[in-house]
Write a protein that holds these residues in place. Sequence first.
Motif, short mmCIF file in Angstrom:
data_model
loop_
_atom_site.label_atom_id
_atom_site.label_comp_id
_atom_site.label_asym_id
_atom_site.label_seq_id
_atom_site.Cartn_x
_atom_site.Cartn_y
_atom_site.Cartn_z
N PHE A 31 -8.95 0.06 -7.69
CA PHE A 31 -9.36 -1.26 -7.24
C PHE A 31 -8.70 -1.55 -5.90
O PHE A 31 -7.57 -1.18 -5.66
CB PHE A 31 -8.92 -2.33 -8.25
CG PHE A 31 -9.64 -2.26 -9.55
CD1 PHE A 31 -10.75 -3.06 -9.78
CD2 PHE A 31 -9.23 -1.40 -10.56
CE1 PHE A 31 -11.43 -3.00 -10.98
CE2 PHE A 31 -9.90 -1.33 -11.76
CZ PHE A 31 -11.01 -2.14 -11.97
N ARG A 32 -9.44 -2.26 -5.02
CA ARG A 32 -8.90 -2.65 -3.73
C ARG A 32 -8.62 -4.15 -3.75
O ARG A 32 -9.50 -4.96 -4.02
CB ARG A 32 -9.86 -2.31 -2.60
CG ARG A 32 -9.29 -2.67 -1.24
CD ARG A 32 -10.06 -2.04 -0.09
NE ARG A 32 -9.88 -0.59 -0.18
CZ ARG A 32 -10.86 0.29 0.02
NH1 ARG A 32 -12.07 -0.12 0.30
NH2 ARG A 32 -10.63 1.58 -0.06
N PHE A 33 -7.37 -4.50 -3.47
CA PHE A 33 -6.93 -5.89 -3.40
C PHE A 33 -6.74 -6.26 -1.93
O PHE A 33 -5.73 -5.88 -1.33
CB PHE A 33 -5.60 -6.06 -4.14
CG PHE A 33 -5.68 -5.86 -5.62
CD1 PHE A 33 -5.88 -6.94 -6.45
CD2 PHE A 33 -5.57 -4.59 -6.18
CE1 PHE A 33 -5.95 -6.77 -7.83
CE2 PHE A 33 -5.65 -4.41 -7.54
CZ PHE A 33 -5.84 -5.50 -8.37
N PRO A 34 -7.68 -6.98 -1.33
CA PRO A 34 -7.53 -7.35 0.08
C PRO A 34 -6.24 -8.12 0.36
O PRO A 34 -5.65 -7.96 1.41
CB PRO A 34 -8.75 -8.22 0.36
CG PRO A 34 -9.75 -7.81 -0.67
CD PRO A 34 -8.95 -7.44 -1.89
N GLY A 35 -5.77 -8.92 -0.58
CA GLY A 35 -4.55 -9.69 -0.38
C GLY A 35 -3.28 -8.84 -0.37
O GLY A 35 -2.24 -9.29 0.08
N PHE A 36 -3.37 -7.61 -0.88
CA PHE A 36 -2.21 -6.72 -0.92
C PHE A 36 -2.20 -5.74 0.25
O PHE A 36 -1.24 -4.99 0.43
CB PHE A 36 -2.19 -5.90 -2.21
CG PHE A 36 -2.02 -6.73 -3.47
CD1 PHE A 36 -1.64 -8.06 -3.43
CD2 PHE A 36 -2.25 -6.16 -4.70
CE1 PHE A 36 -1.49 -8.80 -4.58
CE2 PHE A 36 -2.10 -6.90 -5.86
CZ PHE A 36 -1.72 -8.22 -5.80
N ALA A 37 -3.24 -5.71 1.05
CA ALA A 37 -3.35 -4.75 2.15
C ALA A 37 -2.21 -4.94 3.15
O ALA A 37 -1.81 -6.06 3.46
CB ALA A 37 -4.69 -4.90 2.85
N GLY A 38 -1.67 -3.83 3.62
CA GLY A 38 -0.64 -3.85 4.64
C GLY A 38 0.77 -3.98 4.13
O GLY A 38 1.72 -3.96 4.91
N GLN A 39 0.99 -4.08 2.83
CA GLN A 39 2.35 -4.24 2.31
C GLN A 39 3.18 -2.97 2.45
O GLN A 39 4.40 -3.05 2.55
CB GLN A 39 2.31 -4.70 0.86
CG GLN A 39 1.83 -6.11 0.71
CD GLN A 39 1.95 -6.63 -0.71
OE1 GLN A 39 2.39 -5.93 -1.61
NE2 GLN A 39 1.55 -7.87 -0.91
#
Length: 63
Positions: A31-39
Motif C-alpha cells: 500500500f502507498r501512503f501519500p502522507g508517509f512519503a519522504g520520511q
Amino acid sequence: MLVTHSGDKKSQAVFIRRDPACCGRKAVSYFRFPGFAGQNGADDDGTTPLSDYDVSRKVEVLV
C-alpha cells in the motif's frame, strides 16, 4: 482505502499490488501512503508492505 495504525488512527492509502504466497514465503500486499512519503529520504514514496493478517484486520475499503 483506510488503514488503521498506531492504535486507532486511520490514514488513506492506495493499494499497489499483492504478492501471493510462494516458496515458503507468506503473501504480502503493498500500500502507498501519500502522507508517509519522504520520511526515509527523498526517494521514499510511502509504500508499505502489509501481511494478509494486517489487511484483514486493519484495512477498510472506501466506496
